[in-house]
Scaffold this active site. Sequence first.
Site, PDB file in Angstrom:
ATOM      1  N   CYS A   1      -5.120  -3.424  -0.349  1.00  0.00           N
ATOM      2  CA  CYS A   1      -5.384  -4.858  -0.457  1.00  0.00           C
ATOM      3  C   CYS A   1      -6.064  -5.392   0.793  1.00  0.00           C
ATOM      4  O   CYS A   1      -6.786  -6.373   0.734  1.00  0.00           O
ATOM      5  CB  CYS A   1      -4.075  -5.584  -0.709  1.00  0.00           C
ATOM      6  SG  CYS A   1      -2.796  -5.090   0.449  1.00  0.00           S
TER       7      CYS A   1
ATOM      8  N   GLY B   1       8.595  -6.733 -17.121  1.00  0.00           N
ATOM      9  CA  GLY B   1       8.424  -7.857 -16.189  1.00  0.00           C
ATOM     10  C   GLY B   1       9.068  -9.152 -16.646  1.00  0.00           C
ATOM     11  O   GLY B   1       9.826  -9.772 -15.899  1.00  0.00           O
TER      12      GLY B   1
ATOM     13  N   LYS C   1      11.239  -2.598  -9.777  1.00  0.00           N
ATOM     14  CA  LYS C   1      10.401  -1.986 -10.810  1.00  0.00           C
ATOM     15  C   LYS C   1       9.148  -1.409 -10.160  1.00  0.00           C
ATOM     16  O   LYS C   1       8.237  -2.129  -9.775  1.00  0.00           O
ATOM     17  CB  LYS C   1       9.977  -2.998 -11.882  1.00  0.00           C
ATOM     18  CG  LYS C   1       9.463  -2.274 -13.112  1.00  0.00           C
ATOM     19  CD  LYS C   1       8.390  -3.004 -13.875  1.00  0.00           C
ATOM     20  CE  LYS C   1       7.010  -2.770 -13.428  1.00  0.00           C
ATOM     21  NZ  LYS C   1       6.451  -1.419 -13.541  1.00  0.00           N
TER      22      LYS C   1
ATOM     23  N   GLY D   1       8.927   1.453 -16.009  1.00  0.00           N
ATOM     24  CA  GLY D   1       8.304   1.089 -17.281  1.00  0.00           C
ATOM     25  C   GLY D   1       7.073   0.241 -17.096  1.00  0.00           C
ATOM     26  O   GLY D   1       6.630  -0.011 -15.975  1.00  0.00           O
TER      27      GLY D   1
ATOM     28  N   GLU E   1     -12.367  -8.208  -5.953  1.00  0.00           N
ATOM     29  CA  GLU E   1     -11.748  -7.059  -5.286  1.00  0.00           C
ATOM     30  C   GLU E   1     -12.014  -5.800  -6.110  1.00  0.00           C
ATOM     31  O   GLU E   1     -11.699  -5.760  -7.296  1.00  0.00           O
ATOM     32  CB  GLU E   1     -10.243  -7.291  -5.183  1.00  0.00           C
ATOM     33  CG  GLU E   1      -9.548  -6.175  -4.468  1.00  0.00           C
ATOM     34  CD  GLU E   1      -8.046  -6.378  -4.432  1.00  0.00           C
ATOM     35  OE1 GLU E   1      -7.459  -6.674  -5.497  1.00  0.00           O
ATOM     36  OE2 GLU E   1      -7.471  -6.232  -3.358  1.00  0.00           O
TER      37      GLU E   1
ATOM     38  N   GLY F   1       4.730  -2.956 -16.993  1.00  0.00           N
ATOM     39  CA  GLY F   1       4.947  -4.303 -16.474  1.00  0.00           C
ATOM     40  C   GLY F   1       5.087  -5.342 -17.557  1.00  0.00           C
ATOM     41  O   GLY F   1       5.950  -6.217 -17.486  1.00  0.00           O
TER      42      GLY F   1
ATOM     43  N   GLU G   1       2.284 -10.962  -2.814  1.00  0.00           N
ATOM     44  CA  GLU G   1       1.293 -10.276  -1.976  1.00  0.00           C
ATOM     45  C   GLU G   1       0.219  -9.756  -2.911  1.00  0.00           C
ATOM     46  O   GLU G   1       0.445  -8.806  -3.656  1.00  0.00           O
ATOM     47  CB  GLU G   1       1.929  -9.080  -1.254  1.00  0.00           C
ATOM     48  CG  GLU G   1       3.081  -9.437  -0.341  1.00  0.00           C
ATOM     49  CD  GLU G   1       2.625 -10.000   0.984  1.00  0.00           C
ATOM     50  OE1 GLU G   1       1.403 -10.043   1.237  1.00  0.00           O
ATOM     51  OE2 GLU G   1       3.497 -10.414   1.761  1.00  0.00           O
TER      52      GLU G   1
HETATM   53  P1  NAD Z   1      -0.769  -4.960 -11.251  1.00  0.00           P
HETATM   54  O1  NAD Z   1      -0.574  -6.409 -11.015  1.00  0.00           O
HETATM   55  O2  NAD Z   1      -1.387  -4.539 -12.515  1.00  0.00           O
HETATM   56  O3  NAD Z   1       0.615  -4.142 -11.161  1.00  0.00           O
HETATM   57  C1  NAD Z   1       1.508  -4.289 -10.101  1.00  0.00           C
HETATM   58  C2  NAD Z   1       2.901  -4.169 -10.650  1.00  0.00           C
HETATM   59  O4  NAD Z   1       3.119  -5.237 -11.547  1.00  0.00           O
HETATM   60  C3  NAD Z   1       3.168  -2.877 -11.433  1.00  0.00           C
HETATM   61  O5  NAD Z   1       4.484  -2.437 -11.194  1.00  0.00           O
HETATM   62  C4  NAD Z   1       3.029  -3.334 -12.873  1.00  0.00           C
HETATM   63  O6  NAD Z   1       3.757  -2.566 -13.802  1.00  0.00           O
HETATM   64  C5  NAD Z   1       3.608  -4.728 -12.778  1.00  0.00           C
HETATM   65  N1  NAD Z   1       3.190  -5.605 -13.866  1.00  0.00           N
HETATM   66  C6  NAD Z   1       2.077  -5.534 -14.626  1.00  0.00           C
HETATM   67  N2  NAD Z   1       2.111  -6.522 -15.569  1.00  0.00           N
HETATM   68  C7  NAD Z   1       3.253  -7.209 -15.373  1.00  0.00           C
HETATM   69  C8  NAD Z   1       3.850  -8.326 -15.989  1.00  0.00           C
HETATM   70  N3  NAD Z   1       3.268  -8.953 -17.022  1.00  0.00           N
HETATM   71  N4  NAD Z   1       5.022  -8.763 -15.521  1.00  0.00           N
HETATM   72  C9  NAD Z   1       5.624  -8.168 -14.466  1.00  0.00           C
HETATM   73  N5  NAD Z   1       5.135  -7.086 -13.860  1.00  0.00           N
HETATM   74  C10 NAD Z   1       3.948  -6.624 -14.288  1.00  0.00           C
HETATM   75  O7  NAD Z   1      -1.574  -4.492  -9.997  1.00  0.00           O
HETATM   76  P2  NAD Z   1      -2.121  -3.057  -9.750  1.00  0.00           P
HETATM   77  O8  NAD Z   1      -3.447  -2.993 -10.381  1.00  0.00           O
HETATM   78  O9  NAD Z   1      -1.094  -2.055 -10.100  1.00  0.00           O
HETATM   79  O10 NAD Z   1      -2.240  -3.076  -8.152  1.00  0.00           O
HETATM   80  C11 NAD Z   1      -3.395  -3.396  -7.508  1.00  0.00           C
HETATM   81  C12 NAD Z   1      -3.347  -4.807  -7.018  1.00  0.00           C
HETATM   82  O11 NAD Z   1      -2.282  -4.993  -6.108  1.00  0.00           O
HETATM   83  C13 NAD Z   1      -4.599  -5.147  -6.261  1.00  0.00           C
HETATM   84  O12 NAD Z   1      -5.077  -6.395  -6.679  1.00  0.00           O
HETATM   85  C14 NAD Z   1      -4.149  -5.211  -4.825  1.00  0.00           C
HETATM   86  O13 NAD Z   1      -4.868  -6.040  -3.988  1.00  0.00           O
HETATM   87  C15 NAD Z   1      -2.746  -5.644  -4.938  1.00  0.00           C
HETATM   88  N6  NAD Z   1      -2.006  -5.192  -3.773  1.00  0.00           N
HETATM   89  C16 NAD Z   1      -1.666  -6.111  -2.827  1.00  0.00           C
HETATM   90  C17 NAD Z   1      -0.984  -5.734  -1.688  1.00  0.00           C
HETATM   91  C18 NAD Z   1      -0.569  -6.734  -0.626  1.00  0.00           C
HETATM   92  O14 NAD Z   1       0.296  -6.443   0.171  1.00  0.00           O
HETATM   93  N7  NAD Z   1      -1.148  -7.918  -0.587  1.00  0.00           N
HETATM   94  C19 NAD Z   1      -0.628  -4.407  -1.528  1.00  0.00           C
HETATM   95  C20 NAD Z   1      -0.979  -3.490  -2.492  1.00  0.00           C
HETATM   96  C21 NAD Z   1      -1.666  -3.897  -3.638  1.00  0.00           C
END
Ligand code: NAD
Length: 511
Positions: A297, A225, A189, A219, A398, A221, A263
């Site tokens: 990140c 999710g 996803k 779609g 962050e 999350g 991650e």
């Molecule tokens: P997010 O958690 O909002 O979204 C990430 C993914 O999760 C998206 O595909 C989103 O649709 C999905 N998602 C959202 N709600 C969900 C749910 N209830 N159930 C399942 N899936 C769901 O994060 P974001 O704001 O899109 O991304 C930024 C974050 O990601 C930052 O905190 C960043 O540090 C982290 N990040 C970490 C790494 C790493 O390797 N450690 C790499 C990139 C980004």
Amino acid sequence: MQLDLGTSKALAAKLSAVKTYGHFINGKWVDGHSGQTIELTNPATRQTLAHIQSGDAVDVDRAVNAAYDAFPKWSRSSPAQRQTVLRAIADRLRARQLEYAMMDTLNNGKTITEAYTHDITGAIGLFEYYAGAAFHLHGEVADFADSTMITHREPIGVVAQIIPWNVPLMMAALKLAPALTAGCTVVLKPAETVCVSVLEFIKDIADVLPPGVINVVTGYGHIVGEPLVTHPKVRKVAFTGSRGTAQKIMNYAAVNIIPQTLELGGKSANIVCEDADLDAAAESVVITTIFNKGEVCLAGSRVFVHKKVREEFVDKLTRLFAKVKQGDPTDPATRLGAQSSKAQYDRVLSYIEQGKKEGASVLVGGGPASIRGLENGLFIQPTIFTDVRNDMVIAQEEIFGPVTDLFTWEDEADMLSMVNDNIYGLGGGLWTRNLNRAHRISRAMETGMVWVNRYYNFKPGQPIGGVKQSGFGRESTFETLMHYTNTKSVVINLEEGGYGDFHAPPPNAFV
Ligand code: NAD
């Protein structure tokens, strides 16, 4: 990368034609069950780029069933078959490297130079790395006087993979390559704001994969999710994203007791000692602030400069930031593009305002950036805060934007306690020419990764992942394959007959 502005613009225009994508299930592109779509935009122009399906539980169920049905055959494929597929995928990416880079530029706002040289090169490298690893994933044998013990590494099954929007294609590679190598099948996803490159990539590789091995449901999350992670046929979840979403994922994963790799975010420290190469260290601060607009990140968003060199360092920083070219991400000369989405743009600006309210001083930047010809674009000036206290929100949370905090230190122990006084522990940087100090400080940092004397010095096979609330599990390395396999131990008795007196002997490996 050799790319002139005219060629880049022409490619951008060609790839900006609006497209509509379905879900990819069992080797076919299908419409979503809900009939609803989500608009993807170009954050530099705010123009529509594509429409994707807004998936729901029905789509998820179809995709998981396809992955489940494909699993028995793919899980028994040979290392050579998996290696062939991984290499073919790398070749497909390389053949259209510039186009993929441009798709990420158009949908994410990152610069074309970075997308090409970092993201797509990195994605290719990951498929090649795992192609090499395919023959090395196997169990072990241990001999005992009375028996032979065999450990098998068995693919875990159908895997749910959920990825964010900041490095979309590289993130897909980080997830898909080890899963394929291990013999797992996948429901991926991608993020609902940025995923054009991922969907085009799946189109491109569809013929090298047996149907059902990779499925993609797009779609929101919060809709996709839960049914995905709680589906009874899903055996593992691999997630990259925010800490808050990770907490939900862990709850979903608890329903069927499935393992997770997470991650998450970071607030990484970049430590500059008094004996550092100050030019290189100052450049690293510029890079970690502007690289992918700070939407990384691993960004070194807290810089700790030794008091003795602070003045000189600050002077170097201000002069370097003045040279950063911000603007049209499709221009190969641009080094800082647009934030990925309006939500992210608003979030970063609100942190900048919060920093000002908390009493931090703005050394560089400090607000939105206006770019001629792209006045609607989501641009933010690279921003450096000084006079930051460690208990300020901007020091602890962050920001995920081009914003860096500058701290001054004198005593190593005090500095390290500030560095470690954070819920996150993902990356980190250290600048010193003193060998003892390099080892001592890098060991004392509570983090999953440290780069000494060059930030973002990624190496093939380098384990990537964090400690504390940055998550758990390592990606981009051989160890990742352990997360996608279970260990089964089989002990073959070499002796004849039973025990004869109804009780099992002590485990003789331990006597
Ligand atoms: P997010 O958690 O909002 O979204 C990430 C993914 O999760 C998206 O595909 C989103 O649709 C999905 N998602 C959202 N709600 C969900 C749910 N209830 N159930 C399942 N899936 C769901 O994060 P974001 O704001 O899109 O991304 C930024 C974050 O990601 C930052 O905190 C960043 O540090 C982290 N990040 C970490 C790494 C790493 O390797 N450690 C790499 C990139 C980004």
